[in-house]
Motif scaffolding. Structure first.
Motif, mmCIF file in Angstrom:
data_model
loop_
_atom_site.group_PDB
_atom_site.id
_atom_site.type_symbol
_atom_site.label_atom_id
_atom_site.label_comp_id
_atom_site.label_asym_id
_atom_site.label_seq_id
_atom_site.Cartn_x
_atom_site.Cartn_y
_atom_site.Cartn_z
ATOM 1 N N VAL A 101 21.525 -4.368 25.071
ATOM 2 C CA VAL A 101 20.250 -3.978 25.688
ATOM 3 C C VAL A 101 19.437 -5.222 26.025
ATOM 4 O O VAL A 101 18.877 -5.333 27.119
ATOM 5 N N VAL A 102 19.387 -6.180 25.106
ATOM 6 C CA VAL A 102 18.602 -7.392 25.358
ATOM 7 C C VAL A 102 19.189 -8.162 26.545
ATOM 8 O O VAL A 102 18.456 -8.677 27.394
ATOM 9 N N ALA A 103 20.518 -8.205 26.624
ATOM 10 C CA ALA A 103 21.165 -8.930 27.726
ATOM 11 C C ALA A 103 20.829 -8.320 29.086
ATOM 12 O O ALA A 103 20.916 -9.005 30.108
ATOM 13 N N MET A 104 20.428 -7.044 29.092
ATOM 14 C CA MET A 104 20.042 -6.415 30.361
ATOM 15 C C MET A 104 18.894 -7.173 31.032
ATOM 16 O O MET A 104 18.771 -7.173 32.253
ATOM 17 N N GLY A 105 18.054 -7.814 30.223
ATOM 18 C CA GLY A 105 16.961 -8.607 30.784
ATOM 19 C C GLY A 105 17.451 -9.760 31.636
ATOM 20 O O GLY A 105 16.684 -10.331 32.420
ATOM 21 N N LEU A 106 18.725 -10.119 31.490
ATOM 22 C CA LEU A 106 19.272 -11.271 32.218
ATOM 23 C C LEU A 106 20.063 -10.856 33.457
ATOM 24 O O LEU A 106 20.604 -11.705 34.163
ATOM 25 N N TYR A 107 20.145 -9.568 33.721
ATOM 26 C CA TYR A 107 20.983 -9.077 34.827
ATOM 27 C C TYR A 107 20.517 -9.599 36.185
ATOM 28 O O TYR A 107 21.329 -9.836 37.066
ATOM 29 N N ARG A 108 19.186 -9.717 36.369
ATOM 30 C CA ARG A 108 18.708 -10.155 37.688
ATOM 31 C C ARG A 108 19.234 -11.547 38.017
ATOM 32 O O ARG A 108 19.680 -11.824 39.119
ATOM 33 N N ARG A 109 19.221 -12.428 36.992
ATOM 34 C CA ARG A 109 19.722 -13.782 37.224
ATOM 35 C C ARG A 109 21.221 -13.785 37.462
ATOM 36 O O ARG A 109 21.744 -14.606 38.203
ATOM 37 N N LEU A 110 21.935 -12.864 36.820
ATOM 38 C CA LEU A 110 23.387 -12.766 37.027
ATOM 39 C C LEU A 110 23.720 -12.294 38.437
ATOM 40 O O LEU A 110 24.663 -12.751 39.050
ATOM 41 N N GLY A 111 22.916 -11.350 38.942
ATOM 42 C CA GLY A 111 23.202 -10.788 40.258
ATOM 43 C C GLY A 111 24.217 -9.667 40.187
ATOM 44 O O GLY A 111 24.730 -9.344 39.116
ATOM 45 N N TRP A 112 24.488 -9.081 41.356
ATOM 46 C CA TRP A 112 25.390 -7.930 41.426
ATOM 47 C C TRP A 112 26.809 -8.292 41.009
ATOM 48 O O TRP A 112 27.274 -9.399 41.284
ATOM 49 N N CYS A 113 27.476 -7.351 40.374
ATOM 50 C CA CYS A 113 28.923 -7.371 40.112
ATOM 51 C C CYS A 113 29.401 -8.394 39.086
ATOM 52 O O CYS A 113 30.468 -8.227 38.520
ATOM 53 N N LEU A 114 28.644 -9.470 38.844
ATOM 54 C CA LEU A 114 29.132 -10.449 37.866
ATOM 55 C C LEU A 114 28.960 -9.901 36.456
ATOM 56 O O LEU A 114 27.926 -9.330 36.135
ATOM 57 N N ALA A 155 12.373 -8.071 22.810
ATOM 58 C CA ALA A 155 13.332 -9.173 22.931
ATOM 59 C C ALA A 155 13.920 -9.215 24.339
ATOM 60 O O ALA A 155 14.137 -10.289 24.907
ATOM 61 N N ARG A 156 14.144 -8.048 24.904
ATOM 62 C CA ARG A 156 14.693 -7.995 26.260
ATOM 63 C C ARG A 156 13.717 -8.617 27.259
ATOM 64 O O ARG A 156 14.107 -9.378 28.144
#
Lengths: 266, 301
Positions: A101-114, A155-156
């Motif tokens: 759940v916390v890692a979801m906060g980093l999804y925007r920086r990861l971008g699509w599909c990665l 934390a997220r």
């Protein structure tokens, strides 16, 4: 009032109107979040506090008005804003662990599909450590207490490493340890020049936890520094003449006055 | 038991269809939209009828396009009815798919005056006749295989986005992953899967495979990737055991009851029944496990 385009002001809302079908929920609201401050939004139930935040973020359509984050529309300032929804809005039986759940906060920086990599998981664990949940990283989220779940959400938001944090009732039904942890995190954010805006229900703690306050009842009745704005008169205007609330408010104001005197004598 | 090449193809096709359905089915369950597959499988009927009335052909392409349009319409209309009619989501889906299904029946009656577009065929499909084919590899096996590969690829590519949009749509949208768009994409995949799959195996198996393997797996694990793999295992097992059951059980029951004439029953239906039986067994197992003090799946503290 700040100019709506000024890029150093984290959040400026002007003439905001939001309606659910024909029912007006937010009416001509003006709101400013000054930089580097902890801001509370308080008001009675159904006053449109959560709605104002959601509308500002584009989660619900606005009827009219304008919203600027650091002088920009939300889409251009996304990377500087973190949002913490109310805890009850998600399904805590969902098959994910706290660190997921916390890692979801980093999804925007990861971008699509990665996919999420070790690096993101490490950052997520670091964020969990800041809210005192290091030992709970791989717990399935339904096995956490309500307070721990709220800290996972916090934390997220920390993992997003934003400049403005919008939190919808972070203190709602949490235990004392969690309340303490949230306050510590908020102060730490402020010390780094960040801004946090919290929808808040508990009037007595407003003077202790926040620098600024906006009193909302469909429209913003009053806003400004807590010592000037959080007065019995303004609270009466916001809440109407409900006795228990006013007593509570009067106590809160009294406590604020005492603590201000206390600070002045130091 | 007399196993032929036909049986092999039935099982292969069944396994592929079940795998293809289990993946979007798991995400529908997490979005609390499990019955959308049921709704779509009925609501595609007017789509098929209109596509036929427009093109006067029963080619697979116009049928799929018509069905997918109807499937997406189901999802969109359900959301609209729920939001603006302020009714509970199950009721909204019921209103929409019954309305569309009934419209489809009327249209098919109109169309059937001119050509053979059989509602039974659409609803029940027949895996046994579908695999009888002149080519070496039956067409339905190819379609199911392609469907499974595409769904598996999409699940791997959009795993993170699907999980985020299902768990916390508000966060997804504020991060720039439009949750409504992701859910619509899932609906689209579910529609295409439903349509392509029920052409060969009928809607009962499709609905069962969208819902049951994911539900079974969720009793056993609280880790999403493990849940997906477990759901696929149960889907495949249902297909294999279901077909074996279909060709052996009626004969066995017939001998038991003194009617040796009973032949094989519908494989697709038996696969769905098997999925239900597996769910029941796992459910009993998980209750037994929980009552014996093993670590529980979810204990709010």
């Amino acid at each position: 009032m700040n100019s709506i385009e000024s890029s150093h002001v984290p959040l400026v809302i002007r003439d905001l109107n939001v309606a659910y079908q024909t029912k007006v929920v937010v009416w001509d609201a003006d709101f400013d979040a000054p930089p580097g401050k902890l801001v509370a939004i308080v008001g009675p139930n159904g006053a449109g506090k959560s709605t104002m935040l959601k509308a500002a973020l584009g989660l619900i359509p606005i009827a009219s008005g304008s919203v600027r984050f650091f002088g920009l529309p939300y889409e251009k300032a996304r990377h500087r804003v973190a949002y913490v929804p109310q805890r009850e809005t998600v399904d805590w039986d969902f098959p994910v662990s706290a660190v997921d759940v916390v890692a979801m906060g980093l999804y925007r920086r990861l971008g699509w599909c990665l996919p999420v990599r070790r690096k993101e998981l490490d950052q997520a664990r670091a964020a969990l450590a800041k809210v005192g949940l290091s030992d709970y990283a791989s717990r399935q989220i339904s096995q956490l207490s309500g307070g721990q779940q709220q800290r996972v959400f916090l934390a997220r938001a920390l993992a997003q490493d934003a400049d403005l944090y919008l939190m919808d009732e972070p203190f709602a039904s949490v235990d004392a340890a969690t309340e303490r942890a949230i306050v510590d995190v908020l102060r730490e954010l402020r010390s780094r020049g960040k801004t946090a805006v919290c929808v808040h229900h508990d009037l007595p703690t407003v003077p202790e936890y926040f620098d600024h306050v906006a009193l909302l009842n469909m429209r913003v009745v009053s806003q400004g520094p807590v010592d000037k704005t959080f007065t019995a008169e303004n609270l009466r205007k916001t809440y109407g003449a409900r006795l228990t609330l006013l007593e509570e408010a009067a106590q809160a104001v009294e406590r604020a006055r005492v603590s201000a005197q206390h600070r002045a004598t130091l | 038991m007399n196993w032929t090449e036909l049986d092999t193809w039935i099982v292969i096709t069944g396994v592929l269809v079940c795998l293809a359905c289990a993946l979007p089915g798991a995400f529908l369950m997490l979005n609390r939209q499990s019955m959308l597959g049921d709704g779509i499988s009925h609501a595609v009927l007017p789509g098929l009828a209109i596509a036929f009335l427009l093109t006067h052909s029963r080619d697979i392409l116009p049928m799929v396009v018509g069905a997918v349009v109807a499937g997406v319409l189901t999802a969109v209309l359900t959301q609209a009815v729920q939001r603006f009619g302020q009714v509970e989501s199950g009721a909204a889906l019921g209103v929409v798919f019954c309305g569309l299904f009934a419209t489809g029946l009327i249209l098919i009656r109109v169309a059937s005056d001119r050509v053979d577009l059989d509602a039974d065929c659409v609803l029940y499909g027949s895996i046994e006749t579908a695999v009888v084919d002149v080519a070496r590899v039956p067409r339905v096996a190819l379609i199911s295989g392609g469907l499974f590969l595409v769904n598996a690829l999409l699940t791997v590519l959009f795993y993170k986005e699907l999980r985020l949009a299902a768990f916390d749509p508000a966060l997804a949208t504020t991060l720039g992953f439009n949750a409504d768009a992701i859910r619509l994409g899932l609906t689209l995949v579910a529609s295409v899967t439903t349509v392509l799959a029920f052409e060969s195996v009928g809607s009962i198996l499709v609905i069962a495979m969208l819902v049951v393997p994911a539900a079974t797996a969720s009793l056993l694990t609280s880790n999403l990737s493990r849940l997906l793999v477990t759901a696929m295992l149960f889907a495949a097992a249902s297909a294999v055991l279901g077909h074996i059951g279909a060709i052996t059980l009626p004969g066995f029951a017939g001998r038991l009851l003194g009617h040796p004439g009973l032949g094989a029953t519908s494989s697709a239906a038996m696969m769905a029944v098997t999925a239900g039986i597996l769910f029941l067994l796992v459910w009993v197992f998980s209750m037994w496990r929980d009552s014996h003090g093993r670590p529980q799946r979810s204990t709010p503290t």
